[in-house]
Design a protein around this motif. Structure first.
Motif, short mmCIF file in Angstrom:
data_model
loop_
_atom_site.label_atom_id
_atom_site.label_comp_id
_atom_site.label_asym_id
_atom_site.label_seq_id
_atom_site.Cartn_x
_atom_site.Cartn_y
_atom_site.Cartn_z
N LEU A 102 7.15 -0.01 -9.35
CA LEU A 102 5.72 0.01 -9.18
C LEU A 102 4.44 -1.19 -8.77
CD1 LEU A 102 4.43 3.29 -10.49
CD2 LEU A 102 5.71 3.24 -8.37
N PHE A 103 4.97 -2.01 -9.29
CA PHE A 103 4.07 -3.19 -9.25
C PHE A 103 4.93 -4.08 -8.78
CE2 PHE A 103 3.25 -8.13 -10.53
CZ PHE A 103 0.85 -7.72 -9.39
N LEU A 104 6.47 -4.20 -9.15
CA LEU A 104 6.86 -4.41 -7.26
C LEU A 104 7.45 -4.17 -6.35
CD1 LEU A 104 9.38 -7.59 -7.78
CD2 LEU A 104 10.56 -5.89 -8.76
N THR A 105 8.01 -3.03 -6.53
CA THR A 105 7.86 -2.10 -5.10
C THR A 105 6.96 -2.48 -4.44
OG1 THR A 105 7.74 -0.08 -6.05
CG2 THR A 105 10.16 -1.07 -6.20
N SER A 106 6.08 -2.27 -4.90
CA SER A 106 5.12 -1.96 -4.06
C SER A 106 4.36 -3.53 -3.19
CB SER A 106 3.72 -1.57 -5.03
OG SER A 106 2.55 -2.16 -5.66
N MET A 107 4.44 -4.27 -4.25
CA MET A 107 4.43 -5.29 -4.06
C MET A 107 5.25 -6.12 -2.74
SD MET A 107 3.14 -8.35 -6.46
CE MET A 107 4.10 -8.95 -7.11
N GLY A 108 6.15 -5.69 -2.67
CA GLY A 108 7.73 -6.16 -1.57
C GLY A 108 7.39 -5.12 -0.25
N ALA A 109 6.70 -3.72 -0.71
CA ALA A 109 6.08 -3.37 0.56
C ALA A 109 4.80 -2.97 1.37
CB ALA A 109 5.96 -1.70 0.67
N TYR A 110 4.42 -4.48 0.24
CA TYR A 110 2.90 -4.25 0.97
C TYR A 110 2.99 -5.48 2.01
CZ TYR A 110 -1.51 -7.38 1.28
OH TYR A 110 -2.65 -7.80 1.89
N VAL A 111 3.94 -6.67 1.61
CA VAL A 111 4.72 -7.73 2.57
C VAL A 111 5.49 -7.05 3.43
CG1 VAL A 111 6.16 -9.42 3.02
CG2 VAL A 111 5.09 -8.91 0.47
N MET A 112 5.96 -5.88 3.53
CA MET A 112 7.15 -5.83 4.88
C MET A 112 6.05 -5.03 5.84
SD MET A 112 10.72 -4.64 3.19
CE MET A 112 9.74 -2.95 1.91
N ALA A 113 5.21 -4.15 5.27
CA ALA A 113 3.82 -3.39 6.14
C ALA A 113 2.79 -4.44 6.79
CB ALA A 113 2.98 -2.89 5.45
N ARG A 114 2.81 -5.84 6.29
CA ARG A 114 2.05 -6.62 7.11
C ARG A 114 2.71 -6.59 8.38
NH1 ARG A 114 -2.18 -7.49 7.82
NH2 ARG A 114 -2.64 -9.61 6.66
N ARG A 115 1.93 -5.91 9.77
CA ARG A 115 2.10 -6.58 10.65
C ARG A 115 1.34 -7.94 11.04
NH1 ARG A 115 -0.11 -1.59 10.67
NH2 ARG A 115 1.26 -0.18 11.34
N SER A 116 1.15 -8.61 10.42
CA SER A 116 0.36 -10.42 10.75
C SER A 116 1.66 -10.99 9.44
CB SER A 116 -0.42 -10.51 10.01
OG SER A 116 -0.38 -10.44 8.51
N PHE A 117 2.72 -10.65 8.73
CA PHE A 117 3.80 -11.18 8.29
C PHE A 117 5.09 -12.00 9.29
CE2 PHE A 117 7.12 -11.48 5.37
CZ PHE A 117 7.43 -12.33 5.29
N LYS A 118 5.33 -12.46 10.00
CA LYS A 118 5.79 -13.04 10.72
C LYS A 118 7.72 -12.57 10.50
CE LYS A 118 7.99 -16.82 13.04
NZ LYS A 118 7.62 -18.24 13.33
N TYR A 119 7.90 -12.77 9.39
CA TYR A 119 9.32 -12.60 9.17
C TYR A 119 9.71 -10.94 8.52
CZ TYR A 119 9.85 -17.30 9.86
OH TYR A 119 9.51 -18.70 10.33
N ARG A 120 8.85 -9.73 8.56
CA ARG A 120 9.03 -9.04 7.81
C ARG A 120 10.05 -7.77 8.44
NH1 ARG A 120 5.99 -3.92 10.36
NH2 ARG A 120 5.61 -4.74 12.22
#
Length: 293
Positions: free
Chosen positions: A87-105
């Protein structure tokens, strides 16, 4: 004023109630089978109530109770640690992909999708786990290989996309960093989907026997499912063996079908107690994660 149910609502409640009760029948038959004699099962099949109650299957299993308790401990440790880390690992990856400000999501999302479509094969995977990661005969062999799941990551990501972006901006104005926003703000809001995915992951870890078969030779590290699979295989071997009359007599007296049902009861117990605590989050987390994004 009390709420009045229409005829259609009453019919729906009745149908759902009947369907829910019908779902109990297989489980009741499993319990009945574990308490039935081998002769009754062979003659009459499975029923909701045993014709002659017998505890022979449980007595035979108690002969190896030490190994079963040890395997229970291994499975509980693997399930708890694996679920938390996953849960910790997948939620961190999901958070990065959900951040609209992240250029390479979007690039990261495509990379994760590729892992769902292609894999390197069983032999390279085994070589990496054994020769490079040195997971042979360790608890980590039962935890690390399925730790990150792409489907679960997208499920959590879709839920996080429903969280307003303004919350991130306000938290940043207050001086919070990305990890603090993820841990203190997003994780509590994502509790429904985390509970849903956590149930999926816990079931996967609890029911897994393949990793133990591949990587674990030490008996003291065998998970519960692998031990029970070994017991069933030994029982089937005794039943099919024709090399000696003694083996035939033993197999004739062995309540093999009852033992299978008793093993099922022993295995399914913790999951039955886990589900009620997560049930209220289950539908909400699954539906919101499915329709957003």
């Amino acid at each position: 004023m009390a709420k009045r149910f229409s005829i259609s609502q009453t019919m729906i409640v009745v149908l759902v109630t009947l369907f829910s009760l019908s779902c109990l029948f297989p489980f009741l038959m499993v319990i009945s089978g574990s308490l039935s004699t081998e002769k009754d099962i062979m003659d009459f099949g499975y029923s909701l109530w045993p014709k002659h109650i017998s505890f022979d299957a449980y007595r035979i299993l108690l002969l190896g109770s030490n190994r079963i308790f040890d395997a229970y401990g291994i499975s509980i440790i693997v399930t708890v640690v694996g679920t938390v880390l996953s849960l910790f690992l997948t939620s961190m990856g999901a958070y990065v992909m959900a951040r609209r400000s992240f250029k390479y999501r979007n690039v990261l999302s495509i990379y994760v999708i590729i892992t769902m479509l292609f894999n390197g094969g069983l032999v390279p995977w085994y070589i990496i786990c054994v020769n490079y990661l040195h997971l042979k005969d360790t608890l980590w062999a039962l935890i690390l290989p399925p730790l990150a799941n792409a489907f679960n990551m997208f499920l959590i990501r879709n839920f996080m996309l429903s969280i307003p972006e303004d919350l991130h901006e306000s938290a940043k104005i207050d001086g919070a960093g990305e990890f603090r926003i993820y841990l203190r703000l997003i994780m509590p809001l994502a509790l429904p989907v985390l509970a849903t995915v956590g149930l999926f992951v816990a079931l996967s870890y609890w029911n897994d026997w393949f990793l133990g078969l591949m990587f674990v030779d030490k008996q003291e590290l065998q998970p519960l499912q692998l031990l029970l699979r070994t017991l069933i295989s030994n029982i089937e071997f005794l039943k099919s063996s024709s090399n000696a009359a003694a083996m035939q007599r033993i197999s004739a007296q062995m309540p093999s079908e009852s033992i299978k049902m008793a093993l099922t009861v022993i295995t399914i117990g913790p999951i039955i107690f886990l589900y009620p605590f997560l049930q209220r989050y289950f539908v909400k987390g699954l539906m919101v994660g499915a329709v957003k994004g």
